[in-house]
Design a protein around this motif. Structure first.
Motif, PDB file in Angstrom:
ATOM      1  N   GLY A 159     -25.152 -33.188  -0.102  1.00 62.06           N
ATOM      2  CA  GLY A 159     -24.205 -32.113  -0.366  1.00 62.06           C
ATOM      3  C   GLY A 159     -24.054 -31.796  -1.836  1.00 62.06           C
ATOM      4  O   GLY A 159     -23.669 -30.671  -2.199  1.00 62.06           O
ATOM      5  N   PHE A 160     -24.338 -32.751  -2.701  1.00 59.90           N
ATOM      6  CA  PHE A 160     -24.237 -32.496  -4.137  1.00 59.90           C
ATOM      7  C   PHE A 160     -25.235 -31.434  -4.593  1.00 59.90           C
ATOM      8  O   PHE A 160     -25.065 -30.837  -5.655  1.00 59.90           O
ATOM      9  N   LEU A 161     -26.277 -31.211  -3.824  1.00 62.10           N
ATOM     10  CA  LEU A 161     -27.248 -30.176  -4.181  1.00 62.10           C
ATOM     11  C   LEU A 161     -26.634 -28.784  -4.130  1.00 62.10           C
ATOM     12  O   LEU A 161     -27.153 -27.842  -4.739  1.00 62.10           O
ATOM     13  N   PHE A 162     -25.533 -28.642  -3.386  1.00 65.92           N
ATOM     14  CA  PHE A 162     -24.909 -27.330  -3.218  1.00 65.92           C
ATOM     15  C   PHE A 162     -23.667 -27.166  -4.094  1.00 65.92           C
ATOM     16  O   PHE A 162     -22.957 -26.168  -3.986  1.00 65.92           O
ATOM     17  N   VAL A 163     -23.410 -28.117  -4.949  1.00 64.59           N
ATOM     18  CA  VAL A 163     -22.261 -28.023  -5.851  1.00 64.59           C
ATOM     19  C   VAL A 163     -22.540 -26.968  -6.925  1.00 64.59           C
ATOM     20  O   VAL A 163     -23.584 -26.995  -7.575  1.00 64.59           O
ATOM     21  N   ASN A 164     -21.589 -26.037  -7.087  1.00 60.72           N
ATOM     22  CA  ASN A 164     -21.757 -25.000  -8.106  1.00 60.72           C
ATOM     23  C   ASN A 164     -20.480 -24.741  -8.898  1.00 60.72           C
ATOM     24  O   ASN A 164     -20.386 -23.756  -9.628  1.00 60.72           O
ATOM     25  N   SER A 165     -19.492 -25.612  -8.728  1.00 57.36           N
ATOM     26  CA  SER A 165     -18.241 -25.471  -9.456  1.00 57.36           C
ATOM     27  C   SER A 165     -17.545 -26.812  -9.505  1.00 57.36           C
ATOM     28  O   SER A 165     -17.902 -27.737  -8.757  1.00 57.36           O
ATOM     29  N   PHE A 166     -16.533 -26.916 -10.370  1.00 56.91           N
ATOM     30  CA  PHE A 166     -15.805 -28.183 -10.456  1.00 56.91           C
ATOM     31  C   PHE A 166     -15.063 -28.508  -9.158  1.00 56.91           C
ATOM     32  O   PHE A 166     -15.105 -29.665  -8.705  1.00 56.91           O
ATOM     33  N   PRO A 167     -14.379 -27.545  -8.521  1.00 59.82           N
ATOM     34  CA  PRO A 167     -13.713 -27.863  -7.244  1.00 59.82           C
ATOM     35  C   PRO A 167     -14.678 -28.366  -6.176  1.00 59.82           C
ATOM     36  O   PRO A 167     -14.355 -29.299  -5.434  1.00 59.82           O
ATOM     37  N   SER A 168     -15.866 -27.767  -6.089  1.00 62.92           N
ATOM     38  CA  SER A 168     -16.826 -28.225  -5.079  1.00 62.92           C
ATOM     39  C   SER A 168     -17.353 -29.612  -5.424  1.00 62.92           C
ATOM     40  O   SER A 168     -17.624 -30.425  -4.535  1.00 62.92           O
ATOM     41  N   PHE A 169     -17.465 -29.908  -6.727  1.00 67.12           N
ATOM     42  CA  PHE A 169     -17.871 -31.253  -7.124  1.00 67.12           C
ATOM     43  C   PHE A 169     -16.814 -32.272  -6.722  1.00 67.12           C
ATOM     44  O   PHE A 169     -17.137 -33.350  -6.202  1.00 67.12           O
ATOM     45  N   VAL A 170     -15.537 -31.954  -6.966  1.00 67.79           N
ATOM     46  CA  VAL A 170     -14.456 -32.867  -6.604  1.00 67.79           C
ATOM     47  C   VAL A 170     -14.458 -33.113  -5.097  1.00 67.79           C
ATOM     48  O   VAL A 170     -14.295 -34.246  -4.631  1.00 67.79           O
ATOM     49  N   ALA A 171     -14.668 -32.036  -4.330  1.00 67.83           N
ATOM     50  CA  ALA A 171     -14.687 -32.178  -2.870  1.00 67.83           C
ATOM     51  C   ALA A 171     -15.808 -33.103  -2.424  1.00 67.83           C
ATOM     52  O   ALA A 171     -15.602 -34.014  -1.599  1.00 67.83           O
ATOM     53  N   MET A 172     -17.006 -32.928  -2.974  1.00 60.91           N
ATOM     54  CA  MET A 172     -18.133 -33.768  -2.581  1.00 60.91           C
ATOM     55  C   MET A 172     -17.941 -35.199  -3.072  1.00 60.91           C
ATOM     56  O   MET A 172     -18.316 -36.158  -2.388  1.00 60.91           O
ATOM     57  N   ALA A 173     -17.360 -35.360  -4.246  1.00 63.59           N
ATOM     58  CA  ALA A 173     -17.114 -36.703  -4.770  1.00 63.59           C
ATOM     59  C   ALA A 173     -16.135 -37.453  -3.875  1.00 63.59           C
ATOM     60  O   ALA A 173     -16.301 -38.653  -3.614  1.00 63.59           O
ATOM     61  N   CYS A 174     -15.114 -36.748  -3.374  1.00 66.13           N
ATOM     62  CA  CYS A 174     -14.138 -37.378  -2.473  1.00 66.13           C
ATOM     63  C   CYS A 174     -14.802 -37.795  -1.162  1.00 66.13           C
ATOM     64  O   CYS A 174     -14.556 -38.892  -0.648  1.00 66.13           O
ATOM     65  N   VAL A 175     -15.653 -36.921  -0.617  1.00 65.80           N
ATOM     66  CA  VAL A 175     -16.363 -37.253   0.621  1.00 65.80           C
ATOM     67  C   VAL A 175     -17.267 -38.456   0.402  1.00 65.80           C
ATOM     68  O   VAL A 175     -17.330 -39.376   1.229  1.00 65.80           O
ATOM     69  N   SER A 176     -17.958 -38.467  -0.726  1.00 69.14           N
ATOM     70  CA  SER A 176     -18.862 -39.572  -1.039  1.00 69.14           C
ATOM     71  C   SER A 176     -18.107 -40.884  -1.162  1.00 69.14           C
ATOM     72  O   SER A 176     -18.540 -41.918  -0.625  1.00 69.14           O
TER      73      SER A 176
END
Length: 320
Positions: A3-20
């Motif tokens: 999912g980190f491949l689809f990160v394109n903003s800080f909020p999306s990074f935070v969301a993926m980091a939380c899932v991870s």
């Protein structure tokens, strides 16, 4: 990870980091019963071996990340993330090869909340969380301390991490020797806390000297820190199994992980306030905090040992 491949903003990074991180925490809780059932009486040594392997893997991961950062292209970063995701897919296949283990309790048996009502175990968990604050020291506090407060060269950070990683890979199994039972583990945690105090004092004193002496103090400090970390980890392994009924290993592991999780989340902030804000005195204060927690571990473990309730048949099956 993919999912980190689809990160394109800080909020999306935070969301993926939380899932991870959620997946990582769930994985740790799920692994513990497997370690205990497969390892049996040698579960603590099994965890020590695996920690050594994890550090070897971390070294290769850090090397790959360093190469990618040097290349610094989107293709390189994408390749690294995708390769990491593939390793997890491969890991699924390895897990499927493990023997199927029947549960030690019936589905109708109610156990939810037992660990949260075990006050002695919660005390051990809290103290372990305090000692776990040493975790972010090397990766968070030391690099900033070197840059902001010492004359040591910045390149020493990489050397310190290599020293720590190699020592853990080579010595973690040996660190479990002599820890026979939870009482021994409590004593080991106490001795580790004194080692942490010495290491933190050395880090603090490095700010008062020129580059050569500062570098030497940092290297000696990391060696002492790693030796204390090895002892602490060995004690933690034994406590996470020895104080837990075999049929409740998963539930107790989840609770035990709360202390470590709080240390991981609050640790950087506390280190920033104590160490980076108060300087050498902050390092000493942090070391004193470690010793205070370490001194309380043996009586807390003795309390938990007196009050714990095992199912003999479950433990005997786990050790079979």
């Amino acid at each position: 990870m993919a999912g980190f491949l689809f990160v394109n903003s800080f909020p999306s990074f935070v969301a993926m980091a939380c899932v991870s991180q959620f997946a990582a925490a769930a994985s740790q809780t799920a692994r513990m019963p497997v370690f205990r059932r497969i390892g049996g009486a040698n579960a603590t040594r099994l965890r020590a071996v695996l920690r050594s392997l994890v550090n070897i893997g971390t070294s290769f991961g850090a090397l790959a990340a360093g190469i990618v950062i040097a290349v610094d292209t989107r293709f390189a970063y994408t390749t690294l993330i995708l390769a990491n995701a593939i390793t997890f897919a491969f890991n699924v296949l390895l897990v499927l090869l493990l023997p199927r283990l029947e549960p030690l309790r019936s589905k109708s048996e109610k156990t939810t909340g037992v660990a949260l009502r075990d006050r002695a175990f919660l005390a051990v968990t809290a103290l372990n969380g305090v000692l776990a604050l040493q975790g972010p020291v090397l990766t968070f506090a030391i690099p900033l301390w070197i840059v902001q407060h010492t004359e040591a060269p910045r390149s020493i950070v990489a050397i310190l991490i290599v020293i720590n990683t190699v020592m853990i890979a080579l010595l973690q199994l040996n660190a479990t020797r002599g820890i026979n039972g939870v009482i021994g583990a409590g004593n080991a945690a106490r001795s580790a806390s004194f080692g942490l105090l010495v290491a933190f004092a050395l880090f603090g004193w490095a700010s008062a000297f020129a580059a050569t002496i500062a570098t030497s103090l940092l290297i000696i400090g990391v060696i002492v820190l790693t030796l204390a970390e090895l002892r602490y980890a060995a004690a933690e392994f034994e406590l996470s199994f020895g104080l837990v009924p075999a049929h409740l290993q998963g539930e107790y592991s989840g609770v035990f992980g709360l202390g470590q999780g709080l240390a991981a989340s609050a640790g950087p902030y506390l280190l920033a306030v104590l160490v980076l804000g108060a300087g050498t005195n902050g390092w000493i204060a942090l070391g004193v905090l470690m010793v205070a927690a370490g001194l309380l571990v043996p009586p807390a473990v003795a309390w938990a040992e007196r009050t714990r309730s095992h199912k003999p048949e479950a433990d005997s099956e786990a050790n079979a």
